[in-house]
Design an enzyme around this catalytic site. Structure first.
Site, PDB file in Angstrom:
ATOM      1  CG  ASP A 204      -2.062   0.997   1.118  1.00  0.00           C
ATOM      2  OD1 ASP A 204      -2.478   1.309  -0.014  1.00  0.00           O
ATOM      3  OD2 ASP A 204      -2.545   1.479   2.162  1.00  0.00           O
ATOM      4  CB  SER A 228      -6.465   3.075  -0.209  1.00  0.00           C
ATOM      5  OG  SER A 228      -5.111   3.495  -0.293  1.00  0.00           O
ATOM      6  CD  GLN A 278      -4.391   1.542  -3.301  1.00  0.00           C
ATOM      7  OE1 GLN A 278      -3.908   2.614  -3.632  1.00  0.00           O
ATOM      8  NE2 GLN A 278      -4.031   0.902  -2.193  1.00  0.00           N
TER       9      GLN A 278
END
Length: 291
Positions: A204, A228, A278
């Site tokens: 991430d 996110s 993502q």
């Protein structure tokens, strides 16, 4: 120990509360203002791993529902969706104050041998001679006020070396290709499940920034709002995260207040160990903006 690899490893040791119910520490890691998304994914995967035997995660898909409060613990509830002959499926819900902050589905597989191929690792500068992010942040800290300097330069568990680091506040528009090297020395001798959790945490990092690069933006700018929205990982090969890995990222699209980002993670010697995707929120910040 704060912000160290040892602290991250300690945070992956979840407290069992009941059958398939666990509690994790929300603080530590990348930021003190909210729980880092990779932190929640890593703990959710650690919780799921507690319910499977002799199987390794090959993929996970997570949605970030609400921001997490680092001052509070996180409760993880695991649902044993299915155990088949080769695969097991788990659903994990992460909660604070009785509300969901993340939902995740993960699939685990018995280790087996199969046909193999992979794309080659991109040709890029190696980690040797590249400044580590802690050094770059220490040099740039003066651009922030004293209150933000402390959080900006706080110790972090993952060692990162960006191949082409950008100005924190006034970057030039640049190609969406985004490469960095990362590792965590304290991962040495960790078992395969923990190695997966550590890579999930690190996956991430900087990924959403790929969608900001073509627009000359970073999340450090006051008028830029980022978060996110979802996160997916496919684990391909065994991981030893104490060694250098290349995280090669790009962003094929941004629009409608969202940016789509992809990443491939290679060992130093070029073996593809994981793929990541993502989507993130990217919009001009307004006081009334709601996710």
């Amino acid at each position: 120990m704060e912000g160290s690899g040892k602290e991250l490893l300690q945070n992956l040791i979840l407290e069992p509360l009941d059958i398939d119910l666990y509690r994790g520490i929300g603080s530590g890691g990348e930021t003190s203002t909210r729980i880092f998304g990779g932190h929640v994914i890593a703990q959710a995967l650690a919780a799921a791993y507690k319910t499977v035997v002799s199987r390794q995660c090959h993929s996970l898909h997570a949605y970030f529902v609400r921001p997490g409060d680092p001052k509070l613990p996180v409760i993880y509830q695991v649902e044993r969706t299915r155990d088949g002959g080769s695969f097991s499926t788990r659903r994990v819900v992460a909660m604070q104050r009785g509300k969901q902050i993340l939902t995740m589905s993960a699939s685990f597989q018995v280790i087996e041998i199969g046909w193999e191929h992979q794309h080659n690792m991109p040709i890029t500068q190696g980690p040797e001679g590249i400044r580590e992010r802690s050094e770059l942040r220490a040099l740039a800290a003066k651009i922030f006020d004293k209150e933000k300097q402390k959080d900006f330069t706080r110790p972090r568990p993952i060692e990162i070396r960006e191949v082409a680091p950008r100005d924190f506040l006034d970057p030039e528009p640049i190609d969406d290709q985004n490469n960095l090297w990362f590792r965590m020395l304290d991962a040495k001798n960790a078992d395969p499940a923990i190695q997966h959790c550590l890579l999930a945490y690190a996956s991430d990092l900087n990924l959403l920034g790929s969608a900001l690069r073509p627009h000359g933006l970073t999340w450090f700018q006051k008028d830029v709002m980022t978060a996110s929205l979802d996160h997916a990982i496919w684990f391909h090969s065994p991981i030893n995260f104490e060694e250098w890995h290349l995280y090669s990222m790009d962003s094929p699209f941004s629009g409608s207040g969202r940016g789509f980002n992809r990443g491939k993670i290679y060992t130093y010697n070029g073996r593809l160990v994981a793929s990541v995707a993502q989507e993130g929120l990217i919009r001009k910040y307004k006081a009334s903006s709601a996710r």
